[in-house]
Design a protein around this motif. Structure first.
Motif, PDB file in Angstrom:
ATOM      1  N   LYS A 101      63.204 -25.491 -36.001  1.00 44.26           N
ATOM      2  CA  LYS A 101      63.124 -25.619 -37.645  1.00 44.26           C
ATOM      3  C   LYS A 101      62.255 -24.144 -38.218  1.00 44.26           C
ATOM      4  CE  LYS A 101      61.223 -28.474 -41.603  1.00 44.26           C
ATOM      5  NZ  LYS A 101      60.490 -29.108 -41.555  1.00 44.26           N
ATOM      6  N   PRO A 102      63.442 -22.846 -38.401  1.00 52.39           N
ATOM      7  CA  PRO A 102      62.774 -21.955 -38.731  1.00 52.39           C
ATOM      8  C   PRO A 102      62.052 -22.223 -39.987  1.00 52.39           C
ATOM      9  CG  PRO A 102      65.189 -22.186 -37.934  1.00 52.39           C
ATOM     10  CD  PRO A 102      65.038 -22.865 -38.681  1.00 52.39           C
ATOM     11  N   ILE A 103      61.480 -20.682 -39.867  1.00 57.05           N
ATOM     12  CA  ILE A 103      60.376 -20.857 -41.030  1.00 57.05           C
ATOM     13  C   ILE A 103      60.862 -20.601 -42.336  1.00 57.05           C
ATOM     14  CG2 ILE A 103      58.034 -19.606 -42.081  1.00 57.05           C
ATOM     15  CD1 ILE A 103      57.406 -18.897 -39.255  1.00 57.05           C
ATOM     16  N   HIS A 104      61.856 -19.165 -42.572  1.00 52.18           N
ATOM     17  CA  HIS A 104      62.719 -19.083 -43.477  1.00 52.18           C
ATOM     18  C   HIS A 104      63.765 -18.331 -42.912  1.00 52.18           C
ATOM     19  CE1 HIS A 104      63.781 -15.824 -47.265  1.00 52.18           C
ATOM     20  NE2 HIS A 104      62.210 -16.796 -47.137  1.00 52.18           N
ATOM     21  N   GLN A 105      65.160 -18.481 -44.285  1.00 52.17           N
ATOM     22  CA  GLN A 105      66.190 -18.336 -43.711  1.00 52.17           C
ATOM     23  C   GLN A 105      66.252 -16.699 -43.268  1.00 52.17           C
ATOM     24  OE1 GLN A 105      67.022 -18.071 -47.834  1.00 52.17           O
ATOM     25  NE2 GLN A 105      66.993 -16.509 -48.096  1.00 52.17           N
ATOM     26  N   THR A 106      65.532 -15.651 -43.072  1.00 50.26           N
ATOM     27  CA  THR A 106      65.436 -14.634 -42.670  1.00 50.26           C
ATOM     28  C   THR A 106      65.332 -14.255 -41.053  1.00 50.26           C
ATOM     29  OG1 THR A 106      63.318 -14.199 -43.556  1.00 50.26           O
ATOM     30  CG2 THR A 106      64.559 -13.549 -44.908  1.00 50.26           C
ATOM     31  N   GLN A 107      64.207 -15.655 -40.241  1.00 47.10           N
ATOM     32  CA  GLN A 107      63.711 -15.091 -39.366  1.00 47.10           C
ATOM     33  C   GLN A 107      65.139 -14.827 -38.130  1.00 47.10           C
ATOM     34  OE1 GLN A 107      61.477 -19.131 -37.925  1.00 47.10           O
ATOM     35  NE2 GLN A 107      62.489 -18.803 -36.253  1.00 47.10           N
ATOM     36  N   GLU A 108      64.162 -14.124 -37.161  1.00 48.06           N
ATOM     37  CA  GLU A 108      65.135 -13.645 -36.333  1.00 48.06           C
ATOM     38  C   GLU A 108      64.189 -13.534 -34.793  1.00 48.06           C
ATOM     39  OE1 GLU A 108      67.485  -9.656 -36.377  1.00 48.06           O
ATOM     40  OE2 GLU A 108      66.012  -9.602 -38.037  1.00 48.06           O
ATOM     41  N   VAL A 109      64.484 -14.063 -33.632  1.00 50.67           N
ATOM     42  CA  VAL A 109      64.409 -14.495 -32.452  1.00 50.67           C
ATOM     43  C   VAL A 109      64.552 -13.074 -31.722  1.00 50.67           C
ATOM     44  CG1 VAL A 109      64.119 -15.063 -29.941  1.00 50.67           C
ATOM     45  CG2 VAL A 109      64.428 -16.373 -32.258  1.00 50.67           C
ATOM     46  N   LEU A 110      62.935 -12.054 -31.617  1.00 46.24           N
ATOM     47  CA  LEU A 110      62.717 -10.712 -30.632  1.00 46.24           C
ATOM     48  C   LEU A 110      62.976 -11.319 -29.124  1.00 46.24           C
ATOM     49  CD1 LEU A 110      61.015  -8.836 -32.947  1.00 46.24           C
ATOM     50  CD2 LEU A 110      63.432  -9.314 -32.678  1.00 46.24           C
ATOM     51  N   ARG A 111      61.928 -12.381 -29.126  1.00 53.22           N
ATOM     52  CA  ARG A 111      61.489 -12.323 -27.167  1.00 53.22           C
ATOM     53  C   ARG A 111      61.730 -13.991 -27.003  1.00 53.22           C
ATOM     54  NH1 ARG A 111      56.546 -10.321 -25.576  1.00 53.22           N
ATOM     55  NH2 ARG A 111      56.152 -11.654 -24.074  1.00 53.22           N
ATOM     56  N   ASP A 112      61.744 -14.170 -26.306  1.00 55.64           N
ATOM     57  CA  ASP A 112      61.627 -15.926 -26.136  1.00 55.64           C
ATOM     58  C   ASP A 112      61.929 -16.426 -24.589  1.00 55.64           C
ATOM     59  OD1 ASP A 112      61.523 -18.605 -26.307  1.00 55.64           O
ATOM     60  OD2 ASP A 112      63.394 -18.826 -26.508  1.00 55.64           O
ATOM     61  N   ASP A 113      60.735 -15.816 -23.847  1.00 56.90           N
ATOM     62  CA  ASP A 113      60.463 -16.477 -22.513  1.00 56.90           C
ATOM     63  C   ASP A 113      58.839 -16.988 -21.708  1.00 56.90           C
ATOM     64  OD1 ASP A 113      58.039 -14.874 -23.338  1.00 56.90           O
ATOM     65  OD2 ASP A 113      59.121 -12.662 -22.067  1.00 56.90           O
ATOM     66  N   ASP A 114      59.500 -17.099 -20.930  1.00 64.30           N
ATOM     67  CA  ASP A 114      58.048 -18.134 -20.440  1.00 64.30           C
ATOM     68  C   ASP A 114      56.032 -17.962 -20.573  1.00 64.30           C
ATOM     69  OD1 ASP A 114      59.079 -19.275 -18.794  1.00 64.30           O
ATOM     70  OD2 ASP A 114      58.935 -18.740 -17.207  1.00 64.30           O
ATOM     71  N   THR A 115      56.271 -16.590 -21.524  1.00 63.74           N
ATOM     72  CA  THR A 115      54.614 -16.085 -21.666  1.00 63.74           C
ATOM     73  C   THR A 115      54.856 -16.801 -23.107  1.00 63.74           C
ATOM     74  OG1 THR A 115      55.619 -14.013 -22.412  1.00 63.74           O
ATOM     75  CG2 THR A 115      55.007 -14.644 -19.992  1.00 63.74           C
ATOM     76  N   ALA A 116      55.655 -15.945 -24.441  1.00 62.86           N
ATOM     77  CA  ALA A 116      55.710 -15.942 -25.630  1.00 62.86           C
ATOM     78  C   ALA A 116      57.247 -16.673 -26.134  1.00 62.86           C
ATOM     79  CB  ALA A 116      55.025 -14.958 -26.751  1.00 62.86           C
ATOM     80  N   CYS A 117      57.111 -16.797 -27.563  1.00 62.70           N
ATOM     81  CA  CYS A 117      57.940 -16.819 -28.702  1.00 62.70           C
ATOM     82  C   CYS A 117      57.888 -15.767 -29.517  1.00 62.70           C
ATOM     83  CB  CYS A 117      59.122 -17.621 -28.961  1.00 62.70           C
ATOM     84  SG  CYS A 117      60.201 -18.249 -30.007  1.00 62.70           S
ATOM     85  N   VAL A 118      58.297 -13.960 -30.082  1.00 63.38           N
ATOM     86  CA  VAL A 118      58.107 -13.958 -30.342  1.00 63.38           C
ATOM     87  C   VAL A 118      59.506 -13.526 -32.161  1.00 63.38           C
ATOM     88  CG1 VAL A 118      58.229 -11.391 -31.564  1.00 63.38           C
ATOM     89  CG2 VAL A 118      56.977 -12.625 -28.976  1.00 63.38           C
TER      90      VAL A 118
END
Length: 342
Positions: free
Chosen positions: A280-297
């Motif tokens: 459920k993205p916060i806003h329509q402009t949201q992009e995922v820069l990093r997604d691994d076992d330590t963090a989702c940026v």
């Protein structure tokens, strides 16, 4: 043909009883149920209702003499799939006004999604009926849902949409949260507005329009409005204001205006909450820069405002604001002020 609320109540009970295959109720038993719950006074009233259901709503009702009970010749038939209650008709009038204002939006997809939710809800209702098949005991709930409190004055939504479509000004009284009490609010002069668009946020509705006295756009919450009227005077919104309002929500979260510029906002979530944010993205402009076992940026392009700050705070310790520095300071100051109250 339209039906009254009392007739719908009777029809609904008849439908529920007859659809309980293989159990069948005799005419006398069905009459007693309707007399207890709906107040009918004679068996002939029941017979008239049965006849109306057959003729007006094509209900395949038959009577089994051997079992001494009514039944549907089509076991899949459900009256509530075909009938609209008086409340349904009111809701459809409301929806018609809203959908008329969303021309160009993916209305078909939204409507399909809404109908699917209705079907799922009816399936749930049929499964959780306490009358039959509940071995957990009377009154035992098997489904708990959150009760939403919808924003007040929803009846103003179609009125304001009509005003926008007809390009007409509106007048209303308005009470700020820190303004006078309702008893004295009506003594003030009504406000005039050239309405431009409506916005729904967290089950509350807002109207954004041009305020001629200040020469700028203004936002009003419908739940604080009263005595709304459409005027005969046409709207006259400056092109610059119209363009600004039309683009307003592309880089704004919620409804609160801000003088801050649009910036790249970078947020780091814990892996678990990162899954929620991706779903459920916060806003329509949201992009995922990093997604691994330590963090989702993720990255957003927004102008920081009060609504965004309140939303980000709701993630608690599962969120770290990385940039911009101005938003980092806002979050830090807000959290410190919160801790100071404990």
């Amino acid at each position: 043909m339209p039906i009254t609320r009392s007739a719908f109540q009777r029809y609904r009970l008849i439908d529920e009883v007859i659809s309980r295959h293989p159990r069948r109720y005799s005419k006398q038993k069905l009459f007693e149920l309707l007399r207890e719950h709906c107040g009918i006074r004679s068996v002939s009233s029941l017979e008239k209702d049965i006849q109306r259901l057959r003729e007006d709503h094509d209900a395949p009702i038959a009577y089994d003499k051997r079992c001494n009970g009514y039944y549907y010749t089509d076991p899949q038939f459900r009256l509530l799939r075909l009938m609209l209650t008086p409340d349904d008709m009111e809701a459809l009038d409301y929806a018609r006004e809203v959908l008329a204002a969303t021309q160009g939006a993916p209305v078909v997809a939204e409507l399909t999604n809404a109908l699917q939710k209705v079907r799922q809800s009816l399936d749930i209702v049929r499964e959780v009926r306490p009358e039959d098949g509940n071995t957990l005991g009377p009154g035992r709930k098997v489904v708990y849902v959150e009760e939403k409190v919808l924003g007040g004055n929803r009846q103003y939504v179609p009125v304001l949409i009509r005003a926008v479509n007809q390009n007409r000004q509106v007048s209303f009284h308005y009470r700020k949260h820190d303004g006078p009490v309702p008893e004295t609010a009506g003594a003030e002069r009504p406000r005039m507005l050239h309405p431009i668009l409506l916005r729904e946020v967290a089950d509350s509705w807002y109207v954004i329009g041009y305020d001629e006295s200040s020469g700028r756009e203004k936002t009003y919450a419908l739940d604080r409005m009263s005595e709304l009227e459409i005027l005969d005077e046409p709207c006259a919104v400056p092109d610059a204001v119209l363009a600004y309002v039309s683009e307003f929500f592309e880089h704004i979260y919620g409804i609160t205006d801000t003088s801050d510029p649009v910036e790249e906002i970078v947020l780091s979530f814990t892996p678990l909450f990162g899954r929620y944010v991706k779903a459920k993205p916060i806003h329509q402009t949201q992009e995922v820069l990093r997604d691994d076992d330590t963090a989702c940026v993720v990255r957003l392009r927004l102008a920081p405002n009060r609504d965004l700050l309140m939303h980000l705070r709701s993630y608690g310790e599962h969120l770290t604001v990385l940039q911009p520095e101005s938003l980092v300071r806002m979050m830090t100051e807000s959290l410190r002020a919160t801790l100071a109250r404990y």
